[in-house]
Design a protein around this motif. Structure first.
Motif: not given
Lengths: 830, 217
Positions: A496-500, A506-513, A91-92, A465-477
């Protein structure tokens, strides 16, 4: 009261309201018949190949290789587990503290903390609100949505395209340049050979098999790496490897694997190995060059006609420019290869037709540009670039490179960028003096040191000066280096927003999954064979998206709707409208060349075959006429000396290939007195990077006590009292992990291997379950990037240097923690 | 068919209501509406009646205490979110470090090499049962059919539609076989008290109901 009366008394309370919340509904036989699931074989594709699948009662039941795949990978056995594994994001979800406090949340909790389920509307609105906040407060330099990866296959649902088009409709953002796989190679080679070479079609295997006398596999393991491809992989290369094996056995082709370890390819081909100390390949190449020059084995005519700057390089080899002749004796001391073998190699390589095939790992080290450049120089000295079965290649282990291309036009993809006339809601291009594009592996540095200026490829890069990251289909962790440094950086991020598909680290280190469905839960199409372009494959939906997951198309269409841009986003077209468009456009592009049936026939058949291609030789046109067909280098020639690079005046990447000592190097190199073992973290044999690590049953076919294997030399293991199957702690000053010992003679003393892509599963330093987000945490599963060094390769590419990594290991004596990688966020705070 | 049981409607409806209540609490997080409903007089009377059996008194007291403290919290939203986070950590993520609500993940423990994928064999078997009873899992509840909320809801349905023997056989095979392990897991992992009490109440209730069903035969 007896039981009967007691139960009756419950009913007497007249409490019935909860009946409405029942999870059951009447079974509507008519509707069910209408939606009758098709139990026929359906065709789909993936990075792991194409396959046919069958359902049973709405659940994927059987997976078999596609008819034309004669060499399917064993990984096909993990495919079902990709869909039904327990790591799925169902779920989201939003991190609780972020939901309550937004951009002022306690970011030190990121890593392993409490999440709550929200609706898609709520999640996507929070996502948009966060983007609003960042664009308003910081402008585009505050947002990095360019850290993308190996998305799942499919031309329509490509997660990178969807995320970047949708986020791009909201506002501008920081992007990356380069990638983790080939960052150094793709930066240096355009200066030397005029193209990235790593992502270019290579000389066809049939010509190599026909013409080559010697093949040098330099840090190259194609038999392992060709199992997967950027698009649906055809595995045709394996037929050529089988032929090569035969020729090796018959003594018709000599294959030498220059590698510190016995590779899977070497074992398959039963070919020769030349051991070289890790990270010393440039010294070996220089020793060979010295021998070629002094024995006049090199092709002076070719050098003169096709290259530039040999006269600036030769004095370095001979020691005239720096007082240190790069003799085989000199090279021997660094490389561990005897002077006799180096001399012999110079002879072998210049006798008959020699094809050098470089792998990619070798450039994922400090000064990783140098071995690629120096290998190109060796190939130039041999003088066979542009001849069939000769010269040098940098991709014969990747995605059907070397398989003759059909020549057909490939289908396009859903657009990654905005359409020409579209403008983002926040259309500022004010990056506040910082760079809008940064080298791929330097984003963590940027978060930690905003405003810092670094050199990169002839330019100055100023970190945004990066304040927000958005990832999708990527797992930098998984793919970035140094987890503790990443934790520090992530604490500085506001959102941090991750779509996966799964709960990656990476999801676990995110705020919105946000849960995306797998490729088997949506309709798509794909190129069959990235470079071979053998045909077009359907990717037919096998089952509806599980739980509350959605396709990438649907996720970002809904997001666009929240922005009021749904129609702009989709161009008013549905999933199937897009598929038809991509197919019909491709059909139009191939008119007169390749017959393609109409879309419905294609969808029914599952495949359009473009036929076999014609063998082709890389750089043959250049060899035929370098004036008419110049290389893409500044001079149009092979640049042994690059004036352009020399002008950058970089101490770590001068104007010609150079041996430069590493920050840390095993076998007597710097730092080896403290941490004596070199750790190689090459691409896995049984995964695609971190993809499929979550496929539980398949993972269990190779893990040791549930951990990622660490491959150890028998003497090194014995010295530490370790037996095959033991749990081992691998450590250095940067981190620690647990892995399962596989003791093998394939790995010489002083070298260990842990495949990258092993999912990060932090637990407390002492192995306790608490503290997954703490600094120095122990990785319970065996992610090698817990240990790797996060520095740029050089001022030129600033690519990742994962292969410059020293460690030590010991038998693990502590309490063995459960593996924490595959089960989503774990509440460790209470 | 045991006609006597089938016609004893009030009694079976009482049983059914308990199963429905348990099912609905496992099916989703507590929200304002459900909180209001559960703290209203009718539900409270129902719970009080249930608590008249000493077996259930402690768990119902715990549930009521959490419900009331959530309702009376100066920040009910926040208190509900904390409960939602408990629910999420227990039932919505992972399997190993959570108390996954799926039968298949517990029943595989008897056969370690068996399929441990979601939507596995237990899901298929439950689907068959549901279809035989002209039922299906609500589309709004996109979970495998071996989810505890589905199984409890199915028993609620059976209470008024099947004979004792069938019910008992079903409960033993599809619920009792794993309810103990599930309850242990919830109890050991729940960071709050609500779901531990709910799981324990479920286990106690099912055991008691089985005794009754067996005795009535």
């Amino acid at each position: 009261m007896n039981r009967r009366d007691f139960l009756k008394s419950l009913m007497a309370t007249s409490y019935i309201a909860l009946g409405s919340a029942s999870v059951l509904a009447p079974f509507n036989a008519l509707a069910a018949a209408g939606a009758k699931t098709n139990n026929d074989w359906l065709t789909t594709g993936s990075h792991f190949g194409a396959f046919k699948m069958k359902r049973k009662n709405g659940v994927i039941d059987k997976v078999i290789p596609f008819d034309s795949d004669k060499y399917p990978t064993d990984m096909i056995n993990g495919v079902k587990g990709l869909v039904y594994n327990p790591s799925r994001v169902r779920y989201p979800m939003v991190r609780l503290d972020f939901l309550i406090k937004g951009h002022k949340s306690n970011t030190s909790q990121r890593g392993d903390f409490r999440f709550v389920r929200v609706t898609w509307d709520k999640a996507l609105t929070l996502f948009k609100d966060s983007l609003d906040e960042v664009q308003t407060k910081y402008g585009p330099s505050g947002l990095h949505a360019g850290q993308t990866g190996w998305r799942a296959t499919g031309q329509l649902h490509s997660s990178t395209s969807h995320m970047q088009r949708a986020v791009g409709m909201h506002g501008n953002f920081v992007k990356k340049i380069g990638d983790y796989s080939t960052g150094a190679g793709q930066t240096i080679l355009p200066y030397i050979l005029g193209s990235t070479e790593v992502y270019a079609q290579g000389t066809s295997w049939p010509l190599i098999l026909e013409e080559s006398n010697t093949i040098i596999l330099w840090s190259n393991d194609p038999y392992k790496n060709l199992q997967i491809g950027w698009n649906a992989e055809t595995h045709e290369s394996f037929a050529y490897l089988a032929e090569l094996k035969e020729k090796v056995q018959q003594g018709k082709i000599r294959v030498i694997s220059i590698d510190p370890v016995v590779t899977k390819t070497q074992r398959y081909l039963d070919c020769e190995q030349l051991y070289v100390n890790p990270q010393t390949d440039v010294a070996l190449m220089l020793g060979i060059a010295h021998e070629m020059i002094t024995k006049k084995l090199h092709d002076e005519k070719f050098i003169e006609g096709y290259s530039l700057g040999f006269e600036r390089f030769q004095p370095y080899v001979l020691g005239e420019s720096d007082g240190l002749a790069k003799t085989p004796e000199w090279a021997s001391k660094i490389t561990g290869v005897s002077p006799e073998i180096i001399r012999d190699l110079a002879k072998v390589m210049t006798k008959g037709r020699t094809q050098i095939m470089m792998g990619w790992c070798i450039q994922r080290q400090q000064h990783g540009e140098q071995p690629y450049w120096m290998a190109a120089v060796l190939a130039t000295m041999i003088g066979q670039i542009g001849l069939p079965g000769g010269g040098i290649s940098y991709g014969h282990h990747y995605s059907s490179i070397g398989v003759p291309s059909s020549g057909a036009a490939a289908p396009g993809a859903f657009p990654r960028n905005l359409d020409g006339d579209q403008k983002p809601i926040f259309n500022s291009h004010d990056f506040k003096g910082a760079s809008s594009t940064i080298p791929v592996a330097r984003w963590i540095d940027a978060i930690l040191e905003p405003g810092k200026t670094i050199d990169a490829n002839g330019a100055k890069v100023i970190y945004p000066d990066i304040k927000m990251m958005v990832f999708s289909g990527s797992n930098p962790w998984s793919h970035h280096q140094d987890r503790n440094k990443m934790k520090q950086a992530f604490q500085k991020l506001e959102c941090v927003v991750t779509v996966d598909i799964n709960w990656t680290a990476t999801c676990r280190f995110s705020d919105i999954v946000l849960p995306a469905c797998t490729t088997l839960e949506r309709n798509d199409l794909d190129i069959y064979g990235s470079y071979a372009n053998r045909g077009i494959l359907t990717m037919q939906k096998m089952v509806e998206p599980l739980f509350d997951s959605l396709s990438d198309f649907e996720i970002f269409t809904r997001f666009a709707k929240i922005m009021g841009k749904e129609k702009e986003y989709t161009r008013g077209m549905s999933e199937f409208d897009w598929l038809k468009k991509l197919y019909d456009d491709c059909k139009a592009d191939n008119v007169g060349k390749f017959d393609m049936p109409d879309f419905d026939t294609f969808w029914k058949d599952g495949y359009v075959h473009f036929g076999e291609g014609q063998p082709w030789t890389r750089h043959a046109d250049f060899r035929n006429d370098p004036e008419i067909n110049p290389l893409g280098t500044p001079s149009g020639l092979i640049e042994i000396f690059s004036r352009k690079i020399a002008k950058f005046n970089y101490d770590d990447c001068p104007g010609h290939p150079t041996w430069i000592e590493k920050t840390e190097r095993s076998h007597g190199g710097p730092g080896s007195d403290k941490y004596p073992m070199w750790m190689q973290s090459c691409h896995p044999d049984k995964r695609l990077h971190s993809q499929m690590c979550e496929s539980q049953q398949y993972r269990e076919t190779y893990t040791v006590q549930g951990r990622e294997p660490v491959y150890l030399n028998p003497s090194d293991a014995k010295q530490r009292g370790i037996k095959d199957g033991d749990i081992v702690r691998v450590f250095n000053g940067r981190g620690q992990l647990l892995a399962g010992a596989v003791v093998s003679n394939n790995f010489p003393r002083g070298i260990i291997r842990i495949h990258e892509g092993a999912w990060y599963g932090p637990v407390g330093k002492d192995g306790s379950k608490q503290g997954g987000n703490e600094m120095g945490a122990l990785c319970s599963y065996g992610d090698p990037n817990t240990l790797t060094l996060d520095i740029g390769t050089s001022k030129l590419a600033q690519a990742c240097s994962a292969y410059t990594c020293l460690v030590d290991f010991e038998k693990y004596q502590g309490k063995v923690p459960e593996v924490s990688s595959f089960n989503g966020p774990i509440d460790t705070q209470i | 068919m045991n006609d006597k049981r089938l016609y004893d409607t009030a009694m079976n409806q009482g049983r059914s209501m308990v199963y429905k209540l348990l099912s609905s609490l496992f099916a989703k997080e507590l929200d304002h509406q459900l909180l209001k409903e559960l703290t209203a007089s009718q539900a409270q009377a129902f719970l009080a009646q249930l608590a008249s059996d000493p077996l259930f008194i402690q768990d119902i007291a715990t549930l009521n205490s959490v419900l009331n403290s959530t309702l009376n919290n100066v920040n009910t939203d926040h208190a509900l979110l904390e409960l939602a986070a408990d629910y999420c950590g227990l039932f919505l993520v992972g399997t190993k470090h959570s108390a996954s609500p799926y039968a298949s993940l517990y029943l595989k423990e008897n056969a370690p090499n068996k399929d441990v994928l979601l939507f596995g064999e237990q899901h298929q078997q439950m689907q068959t049962y549901l279809q035989q009873s002209q039922l299906t899992v609500q589309s709004e509840f996109p979970e495998p059919a071996d989810h505890i909320a589905v199984i409890l809801a199915y028993v609620a349905h059976q209470a008024c539609a099947s004979d004792d023997k069938t019910q008992l056989a079903f409960i033993n095979q599809y619920l009792n076989a794993w309810l103990g392990s599930f309850t242990d897991k919830v109890t050991s992992l729940d960071t709050g008290k609500f779901y531990a009490a709910l799981a324990h109440l479920t286990q106690t209730w099912v055991a008691s109901d089985c005794e009754g069903l067996a005795a009535d035969q």
